[in-house]
Design an enzyme around this catalytic site. Structure first.
Site, short mmCIF file in Angstrom:
data_model
loop_
_atom_site.label_atom_id
_atom_site.label_comp_id
_atom_site.label_asym_id
_atom_site.label_seq_id
_atom_site.Cartn_x
_atom_site.Cartn_y
_atom_site.Cartn_z
N TYR A 63 -4.08 6.16 -39.39
CA TYR A 63 -4.42 5.84 -38.00
C TYR A 63 -4.22 7.06 -37.10
O TYR A 63 -3.15 7.65 -37.05
CB TYR A 63 -3.61 4.65 -37.48
CG TYR A 63 -3.97 3.34 -38.16
CD1 TYR A 63 -5.15 3.18 -38.89
CD2 TYR A 63 -3.13 2.24 -38.07
CE1 TYR A 63 -5.49 1.99 -39.51
CE2 TYR A 63 -3.46 1.03 -38.70
CZ TYR A 63 -4.64 0.92 -39.42
OH TYR A 63 -4.96 -0.27 -40.04
N SER A 164 -4.14 -4.80 -49.00
CA SER A 164 -5.08 -5.04 -47.91
C SER A 164 -6.49 -4.99 -48.49
O SER A 164 -6.76 -4.21 -49.40
CB SER A 164 -4.89 -3.96 -46.83
OG SER A 164 -5.82 -4.12 -45.81
N ASN A 165 -7.35 -5.85 -47.96
CA ASN A 165 -8.76 -5.91 -48.37
C ASN A 165 -8.93 -6.20 -49.86
O ASN A 165 -9.90 -5.74 -50.47
CB ASN A 165 -9.48 -4.61 -47.99
CG ASN A 165 -9.38 -4.33 -46.51
OD1 ASN A 165 -9.80 -5.14 -45.69
ND2 ASN A 165 -8.82 -3.19 -46.13
N CYS A 233 -9.06 -9.50 -35.60
CA CYS A 233 -8.94 -10.91 -35.20
C CYS A 233 -9.47 -11.21 -33.80
O CYS A 233 -9.86 -12.33 -33.51
CB CYS A 233 -7.47 -11.35 -35.31
SG CYS A 233 -6.36 -10.29 -34.36
N LEU A 234 -9.49 -10.21 -32.92
CA LEU A 234 -10.04 -10.43 -31.57
C LEU A 234 -11.54 -10.13 -31.54
O LEU A 234 -12.16 -10.20 -30.48
CB LEU A 234 -9.33 -9.52 -30.55
CG LEU A 234 -7.85 -9.84 -30.25
CD1 LEU A 234 -7.23 -8.74 -29.40
CD2 LEU A 234 -7.72 -11.18 -29.53
N1 LIG Z 1 -6.38 -3.30 -43.19
C1 LIG Z 1 -7.48 -2.75 -42.71
O1 LIG Z 1 -8.37 -2.30 -43.44
C2 LIG Z 1 -7.64 -2.65 -41.22
C3 LIG Z 1 -8.86 -2.27 -40.65
C4 LIG Z 1 -8.94 -2.19 -39.26
C5 LIG Z 1 -7.83 -2.51 -38.46
N2 LIG Z 1 -6.64 -2.89 -39.05
C6 LIG Z 1 -5.45 -3.29 -38.25
O2 LIG Z 1 -5.80 -4.38 -37.44
C7 LIG Z 1 -5.57 -4.07 -36.05
C8 LIG Z 1 -6.64 -4.74 -35.21
O3 LIG Z 1 -7.92 -4.31 -35.61
P1 LIG Z 1 -9.09 -4.02 -34.58
O4 LIG Z 1 -8.57 -3.13 -33.52
O5 LIG Z 1 -10.27 -3.60 -35.37
O6 LIG Z 1 -9.42 -5.46 -34.04
P2 LIG Z 1 -9.26 -6.31 -32.69
O7 LIG Z 1 -7.85 -6.62 -32.43
O8 LIG Z 1 -10.21 -7.43 -32.92
O9 LIG Z 1 -9.87 -5.43 -31.53
C9 LIG Z 1 -9.14 -4.53 -30.74
C10 LIG Z 1 -10.11 -3.61 -30.04
O10 LIG Z 1 -11.01 -4.41 -29.26
C11 LIG Z 1 -10.94 -4.02 -27.90
N3 LIG Z 1 -10.99 -5.23 -27.05
C12 LIG Z 1 -10.34 -6.38 -27.24
N4 LIG Z 1 -10.66 -7.26 -26.26
C13 LIG Z 1 -11.53 -6.63 -25.46
C14 LIG Z 1 -12.23 -7.03 -24.30
N5 LIG Z 1 -12.11 -8.26 -23.77
N6 LIG Z 1 -13.06 -6.14 -23.72
C15 LIG Z 1 -13.20 -4.90 -24.25
N7 LIG Z 1 -12.55 -4.46 -25.37
C16 LIG Z 1 -11.74 -5.33 -25.97
C17 LIG Z 1 -9.60 -3.32 -27.74
O11 LIG Z 1 -9.66 -2.42 -26.66
P3 LIG Z 1 -8.42 -2.35 -25.63
O12 LIG Z 1 -7.35 -1.59 -26.35
O13 LIG Z 1 -8.98 -1.63 -24.46
O14 LIG Z 1 -8.01 -3.75 -25.31
C18 LIG Z 1 -9.44 -2.64 -29.09
O15 LIG Z 1 -10.16 -1.44 -29.12
C19 LIG Z 1 -5.55 -2.53 -36.00
O16 LIG Z 1 -4.79 -2.05 -34.93
C20 LIG Z 1 -4.93 -2.19 -37.33
O17 LIG Z 1 -3.52 -2.29 -37.24
C21 LIG Z 1 -6.55 -2.98 -40.42
#
Ligand SMILES: NC(=O)c1ccc[n+]([C@@H]2O[C@H](COP(=O)([O-])OP(=O)(O)OC[C@H]3O[C@@H](n4cnc5c(N)ncnc54)[C@H](OP(=O)(O)O)[C@@H]3O)[C@@H](O)[C@H]2O)c1
Length: 325
Positions: A63, A164-165, A233-234
């Site tokens: 990251y 993971s995955n 998840c979001l």
């Molecule tokens: N195991 C894996 O392969 C893997 C892959 C990817 C991620 N991950 C983990 O999972 C976590 C979450 O993943 P993710 O970040 O892809 O998913 P997420 O939680 O679905 O999305 C977060 C992103 O969406 C944006 N966001 C959320 N609500 C919003 C809104 N209402 N308007 C505009 N932007 C919005 C956030 O920006 P803001 O910060 O501005 O709110 C952030 O960039 C990561 O931090 C990481 O730890 C794991």
């Protein structure tokens, strides 16, 4: 069948319903050094997460090219009392293209052990609560991974292990050689990533697309007390406020339903989207990736609600865009 009511990983100390994903910490994805601004942001985000009841922080060595772990390490160094209040997990085994080779996954014992040393050094801690293998390596040799896990257990550098995955047959294959249980599998599960449910209801149904998720992964984790964590998840804000005017109609309708349910349950929209995951009996732990303080706090509403069966199905039907078979 084993009872999944209290999965092992939920019962380890410092666990919480929601996990904070640290992928957005550390500034930009480049090799520039971390800045005071990045460290200040990490302090604010960690405080907001802890104030929201979060006790588990999710990292990966990749990251922001290691900078997410580095800024987190600065937070812990400045406030060492935090360490005993939280669990820290990280992942290794994704390698970017470098002078030695192309983009690759690496489950070799040397790479796993070396990665843990570097993770601990960046985080400025002695022990990781959970180490996860980030993405399945087709060249994996379970007996060699077992050697690495035994070494890391004996040295006290890692407390628990996860993946993971991974699909169920990969976890089963890997577990066959391990002395330690796998306690977590982190996969992409969300209202916009429905494959984990689709395979279970569409198999054998002509006219329904095959989604090739690896049917049985959810059930395997439930039967073996492996905590499912959902990344993405979001849905990156797809249903909770991002501009979706160019998105298909069923996405727009789902966002409208999320807004309607948020008013009905008197919670945030984020809580509705997360509750759709936590309502599932697999006890899914959402890993939220927002670094926006207000959004982190909004996610905490999920701790105090449970969707009805009817609302859970209404959201699924709306998000899939067509009726069930
Ligand atoms: N195991 C894996 O392969 C893997 C892959 C990817 C991620 N991950 C983990 O999972 C976590 C979450 O993943 P993710 O970040 O892809 O998913 P997420 O939680 O679905 O999305 C977060 C992103 O969406 C944006 N966001 C959320 N609500 C919003 C809104 N209402 N308007 C505009 N932007 C919005 C956030 O920006 P803001 O910060 O501005 O709110 C952030 O960039 C990561 O931090 C990481 O730890 C794991």
């Amino acid at each position: 069948m084993k009872c999944n009511k209290y999965p092992l990983s939920r019962s380890i100390e410092n666990n919480s319903l929601v996990v904070f994903g640290c992928m957005g910490l550390g500034g930009t994805w480049d090799k520039n050094p971390i800045s005071a601004v990045d460290i200040k942001k990490a302090h604010e985000v960690v405080d907001a997460a802890i104030d929201s009841g979060i006790k588990v922080f999710d990292h990966a060595d990749i990251y922001t090219f290691g900078k997410a772990e580095q800024v987190f390490g600065e937070v812990l160094a400045a406030r060492p009392e935090l360490r005993s209040l939280i669990s820290i997990q990280s992942k290794c085994a994704i390698r970017f293209e470098d002078e030695l080779g192309p983009q690759r996954y690496d489950f070799s014992p040397e790479w796993i052990i070396n990665s843990v040393e570097n993770i601990l050094s960046r985080l400025k801690i002695e022990q990781l609560d959970i180490l996860m293998l980030h993405r399945p390596d087709p060249l994996m040799e379970p007996e060699l991974i077992a050697q690495a896990f035994d070494t890391l257990t004996a040295s006290g550098k890692v407390k628990h292990f996860g993946v993971s995955n991974m699909q169920h047959h990969q976890m089963s294959f890997l577990s066959s050689a391990l002395s330690q249980p796998l306690i977590v599998n982190q996969v992409e599960l969300s209202l916009s990533h429905l494959a984990w449910l689709e395979e279970g209801v569409t198999s054998g149904n002509s006219g329904e697309p095959s989604v090739n998720y690896g049917a049985g992964t959810i059930e395997y984790c439930r039967q073996n007390n492996i905590q499912l964590q959902s990344w993405g998840c979001l849905s990156q804000g797809l249903f909770t406020g991002r501009d979706i005017t160019q998105e298909p109609l069923h996405i727009q309708k789902t966002a409208a339903l999320v807004t309607q349910l948020a008013a009905e349950y008197q919670v945030s929209k984020e809580a509705i989207v997360l509750s759709w995951l936590t309502r599932h009996p697999a006890n899914i732990q959402p890993v939220i990736g927002t670094t926006n303080i207000e959004r982190i706090k909004a996610c905490a509403d999920v701790n105090n609600m449970k969707l009805t069966r009817e609302h859970w199905y209404a959201l699924w039907l709306c998000a899939r865009g067509h009726a069930l078979p």
